[in-house]
Design a protein around this motif. Structure first.
Motif: not given
Ligand code: MG
Ligand code: WAQ
Length: 266
Positions: A188-190
């Motif tokens: 995830s890029d979170d």
């Molecule tokens: Mg994301």
């Protein structure tokens, strides 16, 4: 079923030009208004801040969605990024993906640049997507109401009934229906979402807790692919409408040995 009964509804919300939330699904005509309202609400209430711009596309589908099952889901008992990496190498190399390719994917996912879509990589690690900066986006997928209820029930039992898991499972289930897809690695890029996943057709969707340290604001997806027409694959990933109408088992935490001993589809 008659043509034109289904609509793809896709939402992207941003704040000061930065992406903050997105969602999509395939819905009957009767539900389109409700879904647009739901997506709008979601973008306005997002934890990363309220969207100041919301784009929603409502598109009548020209073909009836193909119905498929979800991938079976499980979670690996990994403790840190190092143990995740070891497990990913074991899982992906067991289906013929070279260590070089896995290393290459890892490198690209950790370089600090977030692509909008996924990389396509052959089993030797050679990148095959035409736009290396953007990647390939999987779109036009959804889940039927009945299957969504079943999925929520199954995920609730293992305390995982959240959007991140459901949406990633739906995306991966569409992608891996294609015969050219061998495997996938996703981070995830979170910055606060530290669970990634790896997929193979044999072992299904395997969640990878602590694939990255908290606070890291980038991530990505790599699809490992084999033999066939890349153009056709991209067309399938982007355009072919797919609806999940059957949910495979969702298991709790397992060891790598337990997962590798499992047969496909269970
Ligand atoms: Mg994301
Ligand atoms: N198609 C292809 N690639 C995409 C798409 C898409 N529709 N959406 C996002 N990506 C790429 C893009 O490079 C993102 O930076 C990266 O994937 C990660 O996307 O079971 O939240 O939306 O608990 O941040 C995994 C859930 C959550 C694991 C993954 O991905 C679990 C997630 P994100």
């Amino acid at each position: 079923m008659s043509r034109g009964r289904h609509y793809s509804v896709r939402m992207r919300g941003s704040r000061r030009g930065l992406h903050i939330s997105g969602a999509e699904g395939i819905h009957d005509r009767n539900n389109v208004e409700k879904v647009v309202q739901m997506y709008t609400q979601r973008a306005l209430l997002h934890e990363k801040g309220r969207a100041d711009e919301i784009n929603i596309i409502v598109e009548e589908l020209r073909e009836n969605p193909r119905k498929i099952s979800s991938l079976p889901l499980s979670t690996l008992n990994t403790r840190n990024p190092e143990s995740v990496k070891k497990a990913v190498f074991k899982i992906l190399s067991s289906i013929g993906i070279t260590e070089r390719a896995i290393e290459e994917a890892y490198k690209s996912l950790n370089i600090g640049i977030t692509m909008r879509g996924a990389m396509l990589m052959d089993i030797e690690g050679v990148r095959l997507e035409p736009d290396l900066l953007r990647g390939v986006r999987v779109t036009r997928m959804g889940i039927t109401k009945t299957a969504a209820t079943t999925l929520s029930k199954k995920l609730s039992r293992i305390d995982l009934n959240n959007y991140a898991v459901k949406e990633a499972l739906i995306l991966a289930s569409k992608a891996h229906k294609h015969p050219m897809l061998l495997g996938e690695l996703c981070i995830s890029d979170d910055p606060s979402y530290t669970t990634g996943y790896v997929v193979t057709k044999k072992y299904g969707y395997i969640r990878l807790p602590r694939i990255k340290k908290r606070g890291i604001p980038y991530g990505g997806r790599a699809f490992f692919i084999t033999g066939g027409e890349v153009k056709e694959l991209i067309k399938y990933l982007q355009k072919t409408p797919i609806l999940i109408n059957n949910i495979k088992p969702c298991k709790g935490v397992m060891s790598l040995n337990e997962i590798l001993a499992r047969k496909s589809g269970r």
